[in-house]
Design an enzyme around this catalytic site. Structure first.
Site, mmCIF file in Angstrom:
data_model
loop_
_atom_site.group_PDB
_atom_site.id
_atom_site.type_symbol
_atom_site.label_atom_id
_atom_site.label_comp_id
_atom_site.label_asym_id
_atom_site.label_seq_id
_atom_site.Cartn_x
_atom_site.Cartn_y
_atom_site.Cartn_z
ATOM 1 N N ASP A 1 4.326 14.525 5.487
ATOM 2 C CA ASP A 1 4.598 13.435 6.439
ATOM 3 C C ASP A 1 6.100 13.343 6.689
ATOM 4 O O ASP A 1 6.877 13.170 5.743
ATOM 5 C CB ASP A 1 4.191 12.074 5.839
ATOM 6 C CG ASP A 1 2.691 11.924 5.668
ATOM 7 O OD1 ASP A 1 1.931 12.809 6.108
ATOM 8 O OD2 ASP A 1 2.288 10.892 5.095
ATOM 9 N N GLY B 1 -1.235 12.632 3.822
ATOM 10 C CA GLY B 1 -2.555 13.086 4.260
ATOM 11 C C GLY B 1 -3.573 12.125 3.679
ATOM 12 O O GLY B 1 -3.500 11.786 2.497
ATOM 13 N N LYS B 2 -4.522 11.699 4.513
ATOM 14 C CA LYS B 2 -5.472 10.695 4.022
ATOM 15 C C LYS B 2 -6.207 11.175 2.784
ATOM 16 O O LYS B 2 -6.418 10.418 1.832
ATOM 17 C CB LYS B 2 -6.486 10.370 5.117
ATOM 18 C CG LYS B 2 -5.857 9.579 6.229
ATOM 19 C CD LYS B 2 -6.846 9.048 7.217
ATOM 20 C CE LYS B 2 -6.119 8.617 8.472
ATOM 21 N NZ LYS B 2 -4.981 7.735 8.227
ATOM 22 N N GLY B 3 -6.595 12.451 2.797
ATOM 23 C CA GLY B 3 -7.333 12.984 1.656
ATOM 24 C C GLY B 3 -6.509 12.928 0.389
ATOM 25 O O GLY B 3 -6.933 12.383 -0.633
ATOM 26 N N THR C 1 -11.843 -3.305 5.958
ATOM 27 C CA THR C 1 -10.510 -3.800 5.586
ATOM 28 C C THR C 1 -9.830 -4.384 6.817
ATOM 29 O O THR C 1 -9.938 -3.838 7.922
ATOM 30 C CB THR C 1 -9.644 -2.669 4.987
ATOM 31 O OG1 THR C 1 -9.559 -1.590 5.920
ATOM 32 C CG2 THR C 1 -10.213 -2.168 3.685
ATOM 33 N N GLY D 1 -6.370 -5.489 6.749
ATOM 34 C CA GLY D 1 -4.925 -5.577 6.506
ATOM 35 C C GLY D 1 -4.576 -6.894 5.830
ATOM 36 O O GLY D 1 -5.191 -7.282 4.832
ATOM 37 N N THR E 1 1.988 2.569 5.658
ATOM 38 C CA THR E 1 1.386 3.909 5.553
ATOM 39 C C THR E 1 0.686 4.074 4.195
ATOM 40 O O THR E 1 1.274 3.783 3.157
ATOM 41 C CB THR E 1 2.480 5.006 5.689
ATOM 42 O OG1 THR E 1 3.253 4.727 6.849
ATOM 43 C CG2 THR E 1 1.861 6.388 5.806
ATOM 44 N N ASP F 1 -5.611 3.973 2.389
ATOM 45 C CA ASP F 1 -6.033 5.064 1.490
ATOM 46 C C ASP F 1 -5.970 4.593 0.031
ATOM 47 O O ASP F 1 -6.829 4.938 -0.782
ATOM 48 C CB ASP F 1 -5.102 6.278 1.656
ATOM 49 C CG ASP F 1 -5.079 6.786 3.096
ATOM 50 O OD1 ASP F 1 -6.076 6.604 3.809
ATOM 51 O OD2 ASP F 1 -4.042 7.350 3.497
HETATM 52 O O1 RIB Z 1 -3.252 7.208 6.095
HETATM 53 C C1 RIB Z 1 -1.934 7.667 6.078
HETATM 54 C C2 RIB Z 1 -1.897 9.152 6.305
HETATM 55 O O2 RIB Z 1 -2.359 9.430 7.609
HETATM 56 C C3 RIB Z 1 -0.522 9.765 6.242
HETATM 57 O O3 RIB Z 1 -0.157 10.154 4.944
HETATM 58 C C4 RIB Z 1 -0.602 10.913 7.245
HETATM 59 O O4 RIB Z 1 -0.507 12.168 6.676
HETATM 60 C C5 RIB Z 1 -1.943 10.725 7.955
HETATM 61 O O5 RIB Z 1 -2.872 11.579 7.478
#
Ligand code: RIB
Length: 307
Positions: free
Chosen positions: A22, A48-50, A222, A224, A250, A254
């Site tokens: 990111d 990355g969400k994963g 969710t 927020g 951000t 997740d």
């Molecule tokens: O949910 C946040 C994520 O979304 C970030 O880390 C970015 O890589 C996108 O995948």
């Protein structure tokens, strides 16, 4: 949801998901169409969400196996997962290819806009899907988001193996809804995705619509700063969010998902899962970056004592 698989092993979480580098641009406001703005500064971190969800679940104490694909530049992404206790043995590295990337605009109130470039996250194929599922036991959880390809294929194959499917339809992909909804045992959505799935905008109406669907599933919605709902056929539970000073939202969602699942896997009630997931997400928004902002369990426990 069962605590252990039918073969007597402890239930594990297999997360087939994205890993991204990111790059965050710190800006005064999110750029508008046709506008050029200057960023105050920029930083690159793992995300990355994963990967974020795997790190959150492992940090909360779950046994997490991450399945994902990085390019030859992906060593830091694998290392970030390893450092937080994620099992990375199944992550593939493709030579001659570049890992996934996200460009994040973060404004001064901590809100963001994100563009994702899939890179190797879209290199899943039948052979890799089979390799992942060979390791799965009935009752294990398969967590999926929409930043990899082959999501419906993987869900259908996992379902045949007796796995439970957890789906976070983010980013929203309308074409996958019809295939994914009947396969999903546990759905994690935010208000926007809830609206895209149901056509409703009010949280309670979104939940009503999901409850009335033929398919029986657990839902976490969710909202927020406004909190989060849990719903199954019989119950609806609300949890307020914990007020904190927002630095960067951000990966807050997740973090919530990973913590919620880890608690659930350890047998906690939905109301307790909501509490810890909201606390972990609150801590994440007080910190910058995606993966680096995810708290470890000890920090979440301390936060409960002194919110
Ligand atoms: O949910 C946040 C994520 O979304 C970030 O880390 C970015 O890589 C996108 O995948």
């Amino acid at each position: 949801m069962r605590r252990s698989s039918e073969k007597g092993n402890l239930m594990k979480l297999i997360n087939a998901g994205s890993l991204n580098y990111d790059t965050t641009y710190y800006v005064e406001h999110i750029v508008r169409p046709g506008e050029t703005i200057a960023a105050d500064r920029t930083e690159t971190a793992c995300g990355g969400k994963g990967l974020n969800q795997s790190i959150a679940a492992a940090s909360a104490g779950a046994a997490v196996y991450h399945a994902g694909i990085v390019g030859e530049d992906g060593a830091d992404l694998i290392q970030a997962a390893k450092e937080r206790g994620v099992n990375t043995a199944w992550i593939r590295t493709l030579s001659g290819r570049a890992s996934g990337r996200a460009v994040i605009l973060l404004d001064r109130s901590g809100q963001n806009s994100i563009i994702v470039y899939a890179g190797t996250n879209h290199a899943f194929d039948r052979e890799y899907r089979r390799e992942i599922l060979t390791q799965a036991q009935p009752g294990d959880l398969l967590l999926l988001q929409n930043e990899i390809n082959d999501v419906p294929e993987l869900a259908a194959e996992a379902k045949e193996k007796g796995m439970q499917i957890v789906w976070n339809p983010s980013p929203f992909v309308a074409e996958s809804v019809e295939q994914m909804m009947p396969l999903t045992d546990f759905l994690f959505i935010n208000e926007v995705e809830g609206g895209q799935l149901t056509g409703e905008t009010e949280p309670l109406k979104i939940l009503d619509r999901l409850k009335n669907m033929e398919h029986d599933m657990e839902v976490v919605l969710t909202l927020g700063e406004a909190g989060a709902y849990y719903q199954d056929k019989e119950t609806r539970i609300f949890q307020k969010s914990y007020p904190v000073k927002t630095e960067d939202t951000t990966a807050a969602g997740d973090t919530f998902t990973g913590y919620y699942l880890a608690e659930k896997m350890s047998g906690k009630r939905p109301e307790d899962c909501l509490k810890i997931a909201c606390a972990a997400a609150a801590l994440a928004v007080t910190r910058k970056g995606a993966a680096p902002s995810i708290p470890v369990r000890k920090e979440v426990v301390e936060f409960f004592a002194f919110p």
